[in-house]
Design an enzyme around this catalytic site. Structure first.
Site, PDB file in Angstrom:
ATOM      1  N   SER A 168       0.838  -1.188   0.000  1.00  3.10           N
ATOM      2  CA  SER A 168       0.000   0.000   0.000  1.00  3.10           C
ATOM      3  C   SER A 168       0.881   1.249   0.000  1.00  3.10           C
ATOM      4  CB  SER A 168      -0.960  -0.050   1.190  1.00  3.10           C
ATOM      5  OG  SER A 168      -1.978   0.915   1.045  1.00  3.10           O
ATOM      6  N   LYS A 220     -19.406  18.167   3.442  1.00  2.00           N
ATOM      7  CA  LYS A 220     -18.428  18.341   4.521  1.00  2.00           C
ATOM      8  C   LYS A 220     -18.276  17.057   5.320  1.00  2.00           C
ATOM      9  CE  LYS A 220     -15.587  20.442   7.242  1.00  2.00           C
ATOM     10  NZ  LYS A 220     -14.239  20.755   6.768  1.00  2.00           N
TER      11      LYS A 220
END
Length: 328
Positions: A168, A220
């Site tokens: 990763s 948001k």
């Protein structure tokens, strides 16, 4: 009588703790008066370490005392010759270590080490990074990869060695290298993005607990731990994950253009030998073998940026140790 003995022992231990704390404070304050309190760059010549290991074995196995003396004299002569100003400069290998956690905390040291190399390296030098990381936060590992990219952008050859794992975010860093070497059973790949969080909305609802979340901006907050999640919020969150994955794949394709991105960017990981067949790494081997090979023709310089612990941290360690002794 036993009570008085226990009390005296307690006072002795307490006095030891107080003396230790005072000593730490005095040493720390003295250090602040000079340069000892600052972070510093540790530099070590690995060629000398390897040579000393060889000479140590030869001295033990030498057939006579005369031969052992000769080997000791030879070692002293080599140490005096090492790094002489009158000799031609060998190409250098700057050896850096990066051990990653979820926050890629080692990036703070890495950026200093890279800056030090860039102040010194020449065109025939090389940087070898012994990398170990299973990945973590995207911004942190993105910054770590950018630090390695500084080397390539300045014309310094970069080799990354993976002895255990570069997955990763770890592989995000490794991919920047000109050359990647992985041990046969090292874990490599995991080119993907993952995010998970619990949702306690039904539990709170069952206990008549209301949760309010107020935001300015439609997206948001897409998903919530305590509130009720919506399909629209899930879709937006998925969109954001896909965008990060897309940038990850672009990054890999930029530095390793020969890769079949569709094949390797599935989030899977592979062992070193398999990763070589897929093109994720360039060679199978260990950092030890690579450095020993380089030591035959290059000067190996290990760089470690050492951060000095704050005074409060050192005091807390002393206190923890002392309290542990009292409890014992």
């Amino acid at each position: 009588m036993a009570v008085f003995q226990d009390y005296a022992l307690f006072l002795a231990e307490l006095a030891t703790i107080v003396i230790a704390i005072v000593a730490v404070i005095v040493i720390a304050m003295r250090g602040r008066g000079g340069r000892g309190e600052r972070d510093s760059l540790r530099v070590r010549r690995l060629n000398e370490r390897y040579e000393e290991m060889r000479r140590g074995i030869e001295r033990v196995l030498a057939p006579s005392r005369k031969a052992r003396r000769r080997l000791r004299r030879e070692g002293r002569r080599q140490r005096r010759r090492g790094g002489g100003d009158g000799e031609a400069r060998l190409p250098r290998v700057f050896v850096l270590d990066f051990e990653g956690d979820i926050r890629a905390s080692a990036v703070e040291s890495l950026r200093e080490e890279v800056s030090a190399v860039l102040r010194t390296a020449r065109s025939d030098d090389e940087v070898v990074v012994r990398l170990e990381s299973g990945g973590g936060m995207v911004p942190s590992y993105g910054l770590a990869a950018s630090q390695l990219a500084r080397l390539r952008e300045n014309g310094v050859r970069l080799t990354v060695c993976v002895d255990r794992i570069a997955a990763s975010g770890g592989y995000l860093m490794a991919a920047v290298a000109d050359h990647i070497v992985a041990a046969p059973f090292a874990i490599v790949g995991s080119i993907g993005v993952v995010a998970q969080l619990p949702n306690l909305h039904r539990l709170l609802k069952r206990h008549d607990v209301d949760y309010e979340l107020h935001t300015a901006g439609e997206y948001k907050r897409t998903l919530s731990v305590f509130g009720e999640n919506t399909d629209a919020g899930r879709a937006k969150f998925r969109e954001e994950l896909d965008a990060v994955h897309g940038l990850f794949k672009q990054h890999i394709a930029r530095y390793r253009p020969g890769l079949d991105i569709a094949r390797v960017a599935t989030g899977e990981y592979w062992l070193g030998s398999q990763a070589r067949e897929l093109g994720l790494v360039d060679a199978v081997g260990t950092s030890d073998d690579l450095l020993l090979e380089r030591a035959e023709r290059m000067e190996l310089i290990e760089l470690t940026w050492q951060r000095r612990e704050p005074l409060t941290r050192r005091l807390s360690l002393v206190l923890e140790s002392a309290l542990a002794r009292l409890r014992a």
